[in-house]
Write an enzyme that holds these catalytic residues in place. Structure first.
Site, mmCIF file in Angstrom:
data_model
loop_
_atom_site.group_PDB
_atom_site.id
_atom_site.type_symbol
_atom_site.label_atom_id
_atom_site.label_comp_id
_atom_site.label_asym_id
_atom_site.label_seq_id
_atom_site.Cartn_x
_atom_site.Cartn_y
_atom_site.Cartn_z
ATOM 1 N N GLY A 160 11.794 15.480 22.831
ATOM 2 C CA GLY A 160 12.928 15.255 21.942
ATOM 3 C C GLY A 160 13.359 16.567 21.312
ATOM 4 N N ARG A 161 14.020 16.483 20.144
ATOM 5 C CA ARG A 161 14.501 17.699 19.487
ATOM 6 C C ARG A 161 13.360 18.683 19.229
ATOM 7 N NH1 ARG A 161 17.333 13.767 16.427
ATOM 8 N NH2 ARG A 161 19.621 13.888 16.574
ATOM 9 N N ARG A 183 10.169 9.824 28.490
ATOM 10 C CA ARG A 183 10.624 8.539 29.031
ATOM 11 C C ARG A 183 11.805 8.706 29.972
ATOM 12 N NH1 ARG A 183 11.771 5.135 23.741
ATOM 13 N NH2 ARG A 183 12.587 7.181 23.170
ATOM 14 N N ALA A 242 2.859 14.502 16.172
ATOM 15 C CA ALA A 242 3.688 13.308 16.239
ATOM 16 C C ALA A 242 3.432 12.384 15.051
ATOM 17 C CB ALA A 242 3.430 12.589 17.557
ATOM 18 N N ARG A 243 2.596 11.412 15.243
ATOM 19 C CA ARG A 243 2.179 10.483 14.208
ATOM 20 C C ARG A 243 0.735 10.108 14.476
ATOM 21 N NH1 ARG A 243 5.864 11.666 11.477
ATOM 22 N NH2 ARG A 243 7.414 10.349 10.414
ATOM 23 N N GLU A 272 -3.774 7.892 7.578
ATOM 24 C CA GLU A 272 -3.720 8.969 6.591
ATOM 25 C C GLU A 272 -3.223 8.441 5.249
ATOM 26 O OE1 GLU A 272 0.408 11.290 7.265
ATOM 27 O OE2 GLU A 272 -0.959 11.508 8.972
ATOM 28 N N HIS A 290 -0.519 16.933 7.102
ATOM 29 C CA HIS A 290 0.856 16.487 7.383
ATOM 30 C C HIS A 290 1.885 17.427 6.742
ATOM 31 C CE1 HIS A 290 3.125 12.591 8.595
ATOM 32 N NE2 HIS A 290 3.927 13.642 8.709
ATOM 33 N N ILE A 291 1.810 18.702 7.120
ATOM 34 C CA ILE A 291 2.660 19.719 6.482
ATOM 35 C C ILE A 291 3.587 20.420 7.476
ATOM 36 C CG2 ILE A 291 1.072 20.141 4.574
ATOM 37 C CD1 ILE A 291 0.112 22.682 6.109
#
Length: 325
Positions: A160-161, A183, A242-243, A272, A290-291
């Site tokens: 993606g971006r 995808r 990502a996550r 988290e 998560h920075i």
């Protein structure tokens, strides 16, 4: 003068930038949770009573249960690009207005991804802890010898971006060969011998370093688990931007402890801010809270975009960055 009680109530669920929130007072009555800790689900339901809108992050779960408990909620503006915390079908059924913050954090997140890759491959965190502990007694020929990055092969999972920006910088700045799995084909990123699309098994097997950039959802939950880690080279480093949940953290910790892969750099985690204890015990893991988007201009731009959407909705206009539902 407008009666402030007549204004729609808007819950601001995190401490943000007061100067950027100021224009919202003209159109909304702000209910501010002025803290860095996320509201618990019960507290979020309580605070949302009578609220028309929610200005939140990725921590507030907006699901069918919350919507049933908060009948007045009609809009959610997120300061994040990801929106896996929203139950889209339930939001669609309610007819909610939804927005997120794409684009504004691409550069900051991409540069942090490369920083995390370099720190992981070259064992920066591990060696700094060693020095600070007072154990360093002098130079040694193979001390903290890490994995090279320049000229090696980077696999990008999710083009993606952010994935494209990382791929471009890695190719042009570090001379890396870039492979990807996505995808759908992405124009400009072909299928040549030294670049382009690969099946997921081929991407795992052919990458010296793997950068995970896919959005989280039911289809990507534990996309990288024990079977996938077993397909990676022993010298490989895995970076997750990502996550939490895209990577099976426990399986990753086991792979790191066994030396199945060389190292991992993680900015996101399952559950988290809690972190898998087995990961915390891995010296060959670089862990950050998560920075990836954490430059001040970027974080302000994220909040500004959410504010812009809310101001547009107050004027009866579509917001600039709606979530497609």
């Amino acid at each position: 003068m407008t009666d402030p009680l007549a204004k729609p109530r808007l819950l601001v669920a995190r401490r943000l930038f007061d100067d950027l929130l100021e224009p919202l007072h003209t159109h909304y009555t702000l209910i501010q949770h002025d803290a860095d800790e996320a509201l618990s689900p019960a507290a979020l339901r309580e605070q949302l009573q009578g609220c028309w809108g929610l200005l939140g992050s990725g921590s507030e779960q907006v699901d069918a249960e919350l919507l049933a408990a908060c009948p007045d909620l009609r809009a959610v503006a997120l300061i994040t690009v990801g929106y896996n915390n929203l139950a889209l079908e339930a939001c669609r059924a309610r007819g909610l207005r939804l927005s997120h913050a794409p684009g504004v954090l691409t550069e900051a997140t991409a540069e942090f991804g490369l920083a995390l890759l370099l720190a992981t491959a070259r064992r920066v965190g591990e060696s700094e802890r060693y020095l600070r502990s007072g154990r360093w007694q002098g130079w040694a020929i193979d001390q903290f010898a890490g994995a090279p990055v320049m000229g090696r092969t980077l696999g990008v999972l999710g083009l993606g971006r952010i994935g494209q920006r990382i791929a471009q910088a890695a190719r042009d700045g570090l001379g890396m060969k870039v492979l990807h799995h996505n995808r759908r084909p992405v124009e400009g990123w072909g299928s040549g011998a030294d670049s382009g699309w690969r099946s997921l098994p081929d991407l795992l097997a052919q990458s010296d370093h793997l950068m995970v950039c896919v959005p989280y959802g039911a289809g990507t939950h534990h996309l990288i688990g024990a079977p996938e880690l077993a397909q990676m080279p022993a010298h490989a480093c895995l970076i997750n931007l990502a996550r939490g949940g895209v990577v099976d953290d426990r399986a990753l910790a086991a792979a790191l402890q066994r030396g199945q892969i060389a190292a991992a750099g993680l900015d996101v985690f399952e559950g988290e801010p809690a972190v898998c204890p087995e990961l915390l015990a891995c010296e060959n893991a670089v862990l950050t809270p998560h920075i990836a988007s954490a430059t001040l201009p970027t974080r302000r731009a994220m909040v500004q975009l959410a504010v812009d959407n809310l101001l547009a909705w107050a004027r009866g206009e579509p917001g600039p960055t709606p979530i497609p539902i």
